[in-house]
Design a protein around this motif. Structure first.
Motif, PDB file in Angstrom:
ATOM      1  N   VAL A  55       0.838  -1.198   0.000  1.00 24.97           N
ATOM      2  CA  VAL A  55       0.000   0.000   0.000  1.00 24.97           C
ATOM      3  C   VAL A  55       0.875   1.250   0.000  1.00 24.97           C
ATOM      4  O   VAL A  55       0.582   2.236  -0.684  1.00 24.97           O
ATOM      5  N   CYS A  56       1.957   1.198   0.786  1.00 22.08           N
ATOM      6  CA  CYS A  56       2.921   2.304   0.783  1.00 22.08           C
ATOM      7  C   CYS A  56       3.459   2.544  -0.619  1.00 22.08           C
ATOM      8  O   CYS A  56       3.514   3.683  -1.098  1.00 22.08           O
ATOM      9  N   TYR A  59       0.885   4.201  -2.881  1.00 20.82           N
ATOM     10  CA  TYR A  59       0.647   5.620  -2.628  1.00 20.82           C
ATOM     11  C   TYR A  59       1.848   6.487  -2.986  1.00 20.82           C
ATOM     12  O   TYR A  59       1.672   7.644  -3.374  1.00 20.82           O
ATOM     13  N   GLU A 186      -3.438   0.271 -10.303  1.00 16.24           N
ATOM     14  CA  GLU A 186      -3.658   0.279  -8.859  1.00 16.24           C
ATOM     15  C   GLU A 186      -5.109  -0.009  -8.480  1.00 16.24           C
ATOM     16  O   GLU A 186      -5.410  -0.211  -7.297  1.00 16.24           O
ATOM     17  N   PHE A 214      -3.531  -0.776   5.922  1.00 20.41           N
ATOM     18  CA  PHE A 214      -3.995   0.421   5.225  1.00 20.41           C
ATOM     19  C   PHE A 214      -3.309   1.677   5.747  1.00 20.41           C
ATOM     20  O   PHE A 214      -3.364   2.732   5.103  1.00 20.41           O
ATOM     21  N   SER A 217      -0.878   3.545   3.464  1.00 19.38           N
ATOM     22  CA  SER A 217      -1.176   4.707   2.631  1.00 19.38           C
ATOM     23  C   SER A 217      -0.556   5.966   3.224  1.00 19.38           C
ATOM     24  O   SER A 217      -0.029   6.822   2.496  1.00 19.38           O
ATOM     25  N   GLN A 218      -0.578   6.073   4.563  1.00 17.55           N
ATOM     26  CA  GLN A 218       0.024   7.237   5.202  1.00 17.55           C
ATOM     27  C   GLN A 218       1.544   7.187   5.138  1.00 17.55           C
ATOM     28  O   GLN A 218       2.199   8.206   4.927  1.00 17.55           O
ATOM     29  N   ASN A 221       2.345   8.312   1.760  1.00 13.26           N
ATOM     30  CA  ASN A 221       2.266   9.764   1.639  1.00 13.26           C
ATOM     31  C   ASN A 221       3.452  10.446   2.319  1.00 13.26           C
ATOM     32  O   ASN A 221       3.996  11.430   1.816  1.00 13.26           O
TER      33      ASN A 221
END
Length: 537
Positions: A55-56, A59, A186, A214, A217-218, A221
């Motif tokens: 997920v990283c 993103y 994606e 999840f 994702s942060q 970012n």
């Protein structure tokens, strides 16, 4: 009725293997037996760690353009109106020192793209992302989440690596097309991960595991913004950003291919203890209704499903506003230089990642203690994730040119937004463990239009990048967050819906919309209803 775990639990308390699963498993080779004996770490946690990295990775490839584009265009919003409009912040770190400094300040800024063009380019990813949701869910259900997710992100990594070449050859039109293709690659990410989690994670571990995976994702970012700022500093070529994150995606694909599998049963060296535990604790779609078609007629008529859709739309509107446009706000309005902007736009996502674990532990702890129901928990944390950010972004807009106050509001906003991991993000697993991929893809397809609309709308609203123009954009975001939260609070549910397992629950009274199963299966259910009993297939 006797369930699978009861049939396989002898009097002595030692769990026996499910006979259907045993028949499918091949005898272990010496190598596999050796790997099983060395498998100390539970494989669902390995999946969680590499899933987080995936997920990283997704993103970082999604957001790296958001900061890079500020160094690709040969003008910055608000520069020409700085001395004319009192709603434009005075020159800070980002401002050139004289009228001719613009070219020297950004030596690789060779593209003359207006704000609407930039907004359209930034929204291009989400066209493909929306289009990839339903096909991604279908392929993940049919062929397994491992390769559907892995190959999708591999294609995005390759496209990311090729971005500089495509831009130089074809300009804005080619970049928009490439971003659509990246988004399509994606698209399967979230449906495939949800399908895998439905098979790997017991219900009482879902809030924590969801926050772990999840939360990537942060981290994406954070990592994407921070590294982009470093790579772009000192007037470096913006192409390095795409080369770096494209290579990172290729490395992740190798790890994913080696260590992660679609289901516990397909994992070659999962320990017997963990496999038996998951056989007992996890509601498994492949053991219940794998051959049944997706009950779209019921999903489209389900108030909890639509409540989740609206919650997703609201969340994505606020989230994409932050992810896509915070770098522009930092550089064009608050006038930070690119390196500082990269660091500061990463800070809110650091806060979001850290606070996500606080909310998830609190949610799971309260559920174990029986302090509130699953439904109440989902509503509480979804409301925190919507109302808190809605207030904070308005406070940021009225902070004016006070850079510290504005960024503090953005940090608090994103910290509160992390409550959605324990709220609406895992709600699909509550409603439909058997059809979670279809439900998530349905929600994401509709909510991704927020990602299409917000960059382009903000580009149209903030042509001069004044505080007043941005304030209008933030008030629209406030209204969307609050309104969609009201819808979720009214119609949300926290239990498995009848249409997710019609063989067990049957049809609700008054259902007049046709069969969800084959005719032969319908006769079996009708007979079971008459006998007041339901047999699992």
């Amino acid at each position: 009725m006797v369930n699978n775990s009861e049939k396989n639990q002898p009097e002595g308390g030692t769990l026996l293997e499910h006979p259907e699963l045993t028949s499918k498993r091949k005898p272990d080779s010496d190598l596999i037996r050796a790997l099983r004996s060395c498998c100390v770490i539970p494989q669902r946690y390995v999946l969680g760690l590499i899933g987080l990295m995936g997920v990283c990775n997704a993103y970082t490839m999604r957001v790296c353009l958001n900061l890079a584009i500020t160094q690709m265009v040969n003008r910055t919003r608000g520069e020409t109106l700085e001395h004319l409009d009192r709603d434009t912040c005075p020159g800070g770190e980002a401002a050139p020192s004289n009228a001719t400094a613009g070219v020297a300040y950004r030596p690789y800024a060779t593209f003359d793209w207006g704000e609407s063009t930039q907004g359209l380019i930034l929204s291009g990813f989400y066209y493909g992302y929306a289009a990839g949701q339903l096909p991604g869910s279908h392929f993940a259900e049919r062929f397994g989440g491992k390769w559907t997710l892995g190959l999708g992100l591999l294609s995005t990594a390759i496209f990311t690596f090729l971005t500089p070449m495509v831009i130089k050859l074809g300009g804005a039109g080619s970049l928009f097309t490439l971003r659509v293709l990246q988004g399509f690659g994606e698209g399967p990410t979230m449906p495939a991960l949800m399908i895998m989690l439905a098979r790997w994670v017991p219900p009482h571990e879902r809030a924590i595991m969801g926050s772990l995976i999840f939360g990537g994702s942060q981290i994406g970012n954070i990592f994407g913004s921070f590294m982009s700022g470093i790579l772009l500093a000192d007037n470096r070529d913006w192409a390095y950003v795409f080369y770096f994150f494209g290579a990172f995606g290729l490395i992740w694909f190798i790890l994913w291919s080696l260590f992660c599998y679609s289901t516990p049963d397909s994992h070659p060296y999962i320990s017997k203890k963990e496999l038996d535990y998951l056989d007992r604790e996890v509601i498994r779609a492949e053991n219940k209704s794998k051959k049944d078609p997706v009950p779209w007629k019921a999903i489209l008529r389900s108030p909890p499903a639509w409540a989740l859709v609206w919650a997703s739309i609201g969340h994505d509107w606020g989230y994409y506003t932050m992810v896509t446009d915070l770098p522009k706000y930092a550089t064009d309005v608050l006038k930070f230089n690119i390196k500082t902007a990269g660091f500061l736009t990463a800070a809110p996502f650091v806060a979001m990642w850290m606070s996500s674990f606080v909310f998830s532990f609190a949610c799971d702890f309260a559920l174990r203690r029986g302090w509130h129901s699953i439904k109440t928990g989902r509503i509480i944390y979804t409301s925190i994730a919507k109302l808190g950010p809605a207030v904070c972004i308005i406070m940021a807009s009225y902070s004016g040119c006070d850079r510290v106050a504005a960024m503090a509001c953005f940090v608090v906003s994103m910290a509160l937004m992390s409550g959605f991991y324990s709220g609406m993000k895992v709600n699909a697993l509550d409603l439909a463990p058997n059809y979670v991929g279809a439900l998530v893809s349905f929600c994401n397809t509709l909510s991704t239009f927020s990602g299409i609309v917000t960059p382009y709308l903000i580009g149209l609203l903030t042509t001069d990048s004044t505080l007043h123009q941005w304030r209008i954009a933030f008030w629209i975001c406030f209204a969307v967050l609050v309104g969609t939260n009201v819808v979720f609070c009214i119609w949300a549910e926290g239990e498995q819906q009848w249409w997710d397992d019609v063989r067990q629950h049957g049809y609700p009274e008054g259902w007049r919309h046709g069969s969800l199963l084959d005719d032969g299966d319908e006769e079996m259910i009708d007979t079971a209803i008459e006998k007041k009993t339901f047999e699992k297939p």
